[in-house]
Design an enzyme around this catalytic site. Sequence first.
Site, PDB file in Angstrom:
ATOM      1  N   GLY A  12      19.319  -0.562  47.273  1.00  0.00           N
ATOM      2  CA  GLY A  12      19.249  -1.210  45.970  1.00  0.00           C
ATOM      3  C   GLY A  12      18.489  -0.449  44.895  1.00  0.00           C
ATOM      4  CG  ASN A  14      22.383   2.983  41.624  1.00  0.00           C
ATOM      5  OD1 ASN A  14      22.383   3.601  40.555  1.00  0.00           O
ATOM      6  ND2 ASN A  14      22.598   3.573  42.785  1.00  0.00           N
ATOM      7  CG  HIS A 110      32.008   7.714  43.741  1.00  0.00           C
ATOM      8  ND1 HIS A 110      32.148   7.200  45.021  1.00  0.00           N
ATOM      9  CD2 HIS A 110      32.251   9.034  43.835  1.00  0.00           C
ATOM     10  CE1 HIS A 110      32.477   8.187  45.841  1.00  0.00           C
ATOM     11  NE2 HIS A 110      32.554   9.313  45.154  1.00  0.00           N
ATOM     12  N   GLY A 149      43.069   0.891  43.441  1.00  0.00           N
ATOM     13  CA  GLY A 149      42.854   2.081  44.263  1.00  0.00           C
ATOM     14  C   GLY A 149      41.394   2.240  44.654  1.00  0.00           C
TER      15      GLY A 149
HETATM   16  C1  GAR Z   1      24.416   5.132  45.636  1.00  0.00           C
HETATM   17  O1  GAR Z   1      24.249   6.525  45.737  1.00  0.00           O
HETATM   18  C2  GAR Z   1      25.805   4.792  45.143  1.00  0.00           C
HETATM   19  O2  GAR Z   1      26.281   5.708  44.197  1.00  0.00           O
HETATM   20  C3  GAR Z   1      26.587   4.897  46.434  1.00  0.00           C
HETATM   21  O3  GAR Z   1      25.753   4.268  47.391  1.00  0.00           O
HETATM   22  C4  GAR Z   1      24.384   4.486  47.023  1.00  0.00           C
HETATM   23  C5  GAR Z   1      23.648   3.164  47.031  1.00  0.00           C
HETATM   24  O4  GAR Z   1      22.270   3.349  46.843  1.00  0.00           O
HETATM   25  N1  GAR Z   1      27.866   4.267  46.308  1.00  0.00           N
HETATM   26  C6  GAR Z   1      28.967   4.743  46.897  1.00  0.00           C
HETATM   27  O5  GAR Z   1      28.979   5.719  47.603  1.00  0.00           O
HETATM   28  C7  GAR Z   1      30.242   3.944  46.591  1.00  0.00           C
HETATM   29  N2  GAR Z   1      31.408   4.692  46.971  1.00  0.00           N
HETATM   30  P1  GAR Z   1      21.322   2.163  46.373  1.00  0.00           P
HETATM   31  O6  GAR Z   1      21.559   0.984  47.316  1.00  0.00           O
HETATM   32  O7  GAR Z   1      19.933   2.720  46.520  1.00  0.00           O
HETATM   33  O8  GAR Z   1      21.661   1.812  44.950  1.00  0.00           O
END
Ligand code: GAR
Length: 207
Positions: A12, A14, A110, A149
């Site tokens: 989490g 982000n 992403h 997609g």
């Molecule tokens: C982040 O790096 C996000 O970009 C990636 O998962 C991580 C989650 O981190 N998402 C993907 O790869 C989606 N295809 P977080 O839980 O610390 O935010």
Amino acid sequence: MLKIAVLVSGGGTNLQAIIDAIDADVITNAEIKVVISNNQNAYALQRAAQHGIEQLCISPKDYPDRAAFNQEFLKRLNSYQVDLVVLAGFLVVIPPEMIAQYRNRIINIHPSLIPSFCGTGYYGLKVHEGVLSRGVKVTGATVHFVDEGTDTGPIILQKAVAVEQDDTPELLQRRVMEQAEWKLLPEAINLIANEKITVVDGKVRIR
Ligand code: GAR
């Protein structure tokens, strides 16, 4: 005021970037109504609780099949009447009926420059492993709308990040988060909250 649901599966960071950006007025005209996780152990749920944000966990494991889970998930999400759904490291496939109902109202972060290192199988550290094994010199992050997609929807924002010679997947993941993800995702939400984004012919225009 834009009402947001943030969907998470893991740490989490982000989500934290969004919470901090709202607190600091980097995002205006927006509030997080709910944080939803498919994983009870996601630290993201604790981050939400610490900030007094409603959280709930709904796991596919608790349903007889994916269709039953999808139906209940959409029902629970709909009950919050949000304007925007933010996928912040959410690792469950979004069902087509939810995409149709929330057309151009679901965004995803992403950790690469789409269309490189994206699509089925590219998530989390696997993206950065792919980048290092191919030996590209520049990677980054992308925020995009979600369509039917995998990582194919209209691109909202992208930011490049340098790959360093001695990077490990973990080091690169951290740099991409710090230099790109934690800035881009709040910026995209702020643009949407302030009605600066339209989608024309499958492409994003920013005013
Ligand atoms: C982040 O790096 C996000 O970009 C990636 O998962 C991580 C989650 O981190 N998402 C993907 O790869 C989606 N295809 P977080 O839980 O610390 O935010």
